[in-house]
Design an enzyme around this catalytic site. Structure first.
Site, PDB file in Angstrom:
ATOM      1  N   HIS A 174      -4.897 -15.198   8.883  1.00 52.47           N
ATOM      2  CA  HIS A 174      -4.594 -13.831   8.979  1.00 52.47           C
ATOM      3  C   HIS A 174      -5.862 -12.777   8.821  1.00 52.47           C
ATOM      4  O   HIS A 174      -5.410 -11.702   8.542  1.00 52.47           O
ATOM      5  CB  HIS A 174      -3.406 -13.270   7.961  1.00 52.47           C
ATOM      6  CG  HIS A 174      -2.204 -14.225   8.160  1.00 52.47           C
ATOM      7  ND1 HIS A 174      -1.666 -14.289   9.343  1.00 52.47           N
ATOM      8  CD2 HIS A 174      -1.607 -14.959   7.300  1.00 52.47           C
ATOM      9  CE1 HIS A 174      -0.699 -15.067   9.180  1.00 52.47           C
ATOM     10  NE2 HIS A 174      -0.536 -15.683   8.045  1.00 52.47           N
ATOM     11  N   ARG A 208       1.863  -9.821   8.023  1.00 52.84           N
ATOM     12  CA  ARG A 208       2.628  -9.311   8.571  1.00 52.84           C
ATOM     13  C   ARG A 208       2.151  -8.514   9.875  1.00 52.84           C
ATOM     14  O   ARG A 208       3.225  -8.170  10.817  1.00 52.84           O
ATOM     15  CB  ARG A 208       3.629  -8.357   7.704  1.00 52.84           C
ATOM     16  CG  ARG A 208       4.208  -9.496   6.785  1.00 52.84           C
ATOM     17  CD  ARG A 208       5.206  -8.616   5.895  1.00 52.84           C
ATOM     18  NE  ARG A 208       6.367  -8.263   6.544  1.00 52.84           N
ATOM     19  CZ  ARG A 208       7.527  -7.625   5.586  1.00 52.84           C
ATOM     20  NH1 ARG A 208       7.077  -7.259   4.693  1.00 52.84           N
ATOM     21  NH2 ARG A 208       8.582  -7.035   6.520  1.00 52.84           N
ATOM     22  N   PRO A 262       0.802  -1.272  -0.024  1.00 51.82           N
ATOM     23  CA  PRO A 262      -0.202  -0.056  -0.094  1.00 51.82           C
ATOM     24  C   PRO A 262       0.988   1.329  -0.139  1.00 51.82           C
ATOM     25  O   PRO A 262       1.261   1.678   1.053  1.00 51.82           O
ATOM     26  CB  PRO A 262      -0.841  -0.258   1.334  1.00 51.82           C
ATOM     27  CG  PRO A 262       0.010  -1.032   2.386  1.00 51.82           C
ATOM     28  CD  PRO A 262       1.136  -1.801   1.468  1.00 51.82           C
ATOM     29  N   GLU A 263       0.778   2.038  -1.112  1.00 45.63           N
ATOM     30  CA  GLU A 263       1.431   3.267  -1.182  1.00 45.63           C
ATOM     31  C   GLU A 263      -0.133   4.370  -1.378  1.00 45.63           C
ATOM     32  O   GLU A 263      -0.969   3.484  -1.431  1.00 45.63           O
ATOM     33  CB  GLU A 263       2.527   3.539  -2.152  1.00 45.63           C
ATOM     34  CG  GLU A 263       3.729   2.715  -1.705  1.00 45.63           C
ATOM     35  CD  GLU A 263       4.617   2.899  -2.961  1.00 45.63           C
ATOM     36  OE1 GLU A 263       5.094   4.352  -3.265  1.00 45.63           O
ATOM     37  OE2 GLU A 263       5.513   1.997  -3.288  1.00 45.63           O
TER      38      GLU A 263
END
Length: 300
Positions: free
Chosen positions: A100, A119, A2-3
């Site tokens: 997750h 993560r 994600p940018e």
DNA sequence: AACACCCCCTGTCGGC
DNA sequence: TGCCGACAGGGGGTGT
């Protein structure tokens, strides 16, 4: 993933399920992500209506009718998936990653909005909406790269006297908020600016931007707009909220292309990889020279 | 102040 | 085939 282009793509993807909708139930499946969830997270979100979904830098901001804003950051590997309300869109391979799936918002409409983050570098916070701008996370944030404040004069002011490499300055969210490693590399290449050059070297003694620095705002805007139009970049199987894949990664000119021929017309360079502040930089040493010689006379 | 480096965490990929 | 290190879209914290 994600940018800015990816976060904005996620925002647009979540809009139909969230905007104006009520959150009927929340499953919070672990006590923390990068940070602990705020106290009473489930209770404070349950039953609330989402008034709007905004983006600031790489943050998603869901304004709730309780007067609080649900602040969400995707970290490196966070993603949202929407399912349930509009059957037959796209079937996401959900089982593979279900371990997750950390938060599930069950909307009153029947839609389910699931946050997945292997993560766990992402996080969620609740901040009173009127206090957002004063919050530690937001008060120091720089300008939006697609907003009107980013121009050559702004960069000249920000870079003047700085010894840090241009790459590091563009990544600094206190200056420009929303760029990340990919789009900084891509923008620098498009502008013909070396990622290694000290920021201050792009500013003339009188404080005016050099020609090279002058190309940067346009290059940044162009690459972000193009990525946005493509639905962002899908690295490591990252998907949009509706399960579809962004495809801008096929248009990277330098990122993750070490050894490839430089795509600049007429340039015969090869893409190099360097490490700057612990992160990979991809660039063409031929058309991104520390001494910009692409336009103007090239005299010192 | 400004800059360099470390860390958080899990998954994947390339080399041996 | 399997094991192991390097590395990944971010950014906060610390030490110089």
């Amino acid at each position: 993933m994600p940018e800015l282009p990816e976060v904005e793509t996620v925002r647009r993807g979540l809009l139909p399920a969230l905007a104006g909708a009520r959150i009927a139930r929340v499953e919070q499946r672990r006590p923390d992500l990068r940070f602990p969830f705020p106290p009473g997270f489930v209770e404070r979100v349950t039953g609330r209506r989402v008034l709007g979904l905004r983006r600031r830098a790489k943050y998603l901001l869901a304004d709730l009718d309780s007067g609080e804003t649900l602040v969400m950051h995707l970290g490196m590997s966070g993603s949202f998936r929407v399912d349930g309300a509009t059957p037959g869109l796209f079937h996401h391979p959900r089982d593979k990653n279900a371990a997750h799936d950390h938060v599930v918002f069950h909307m009153e409409s029947g839609a389910r909005v699931t946050y997945n983050d292997p993560r766990r570098f992402g996080f969620m916070l609740l901040i009173p909406t009127p206090e957002l701008d004063r919050h530690k996370l937001f008060e120091g944030l720089g300008v939006e790269p697609l907003g009107p404040a980013l121009d050559a004069a702004f960069l000249a002011r920000a870079f003047r006297g700085r010894k840090a490499p241009t790459k590091a300055l563009l990544l600094d969210q206190r200056l420009i908020a929303g760029l990340g490693n990919i789009y900084v590399c891509e923008a620098l290449h498009r502008a013909g600016v070396s990622p290694l050059a000290a920021g201050g070297s792009l500013v003339k003694a009188a404080g005016a931007p050099t020609a090279a620095l002058g190309r940067l705002p346009g290059a940044i805007r162009e690459v972000l707009e193009a990525a946005l139009a493509a639905g962002g970049s899908s690295l490591r199987d990252h998907r949009q909220a509706d399960g579809s894949l962004g495809y801008f990664q096929h248009r990277f000119r330098v990122y993750d292309r070490e050894g490839a021929a430089c795509p600049t017309p007429g340039c015969h360079g090869a893409i190099l990889r360097a490490v700057q502040s612990g992160r990979s930089t991809f660039y063409c040493p031929d058309c991104q020279k520390p001494r910009p010689c692409r336009s103007g006379s090239g005299k010192p």
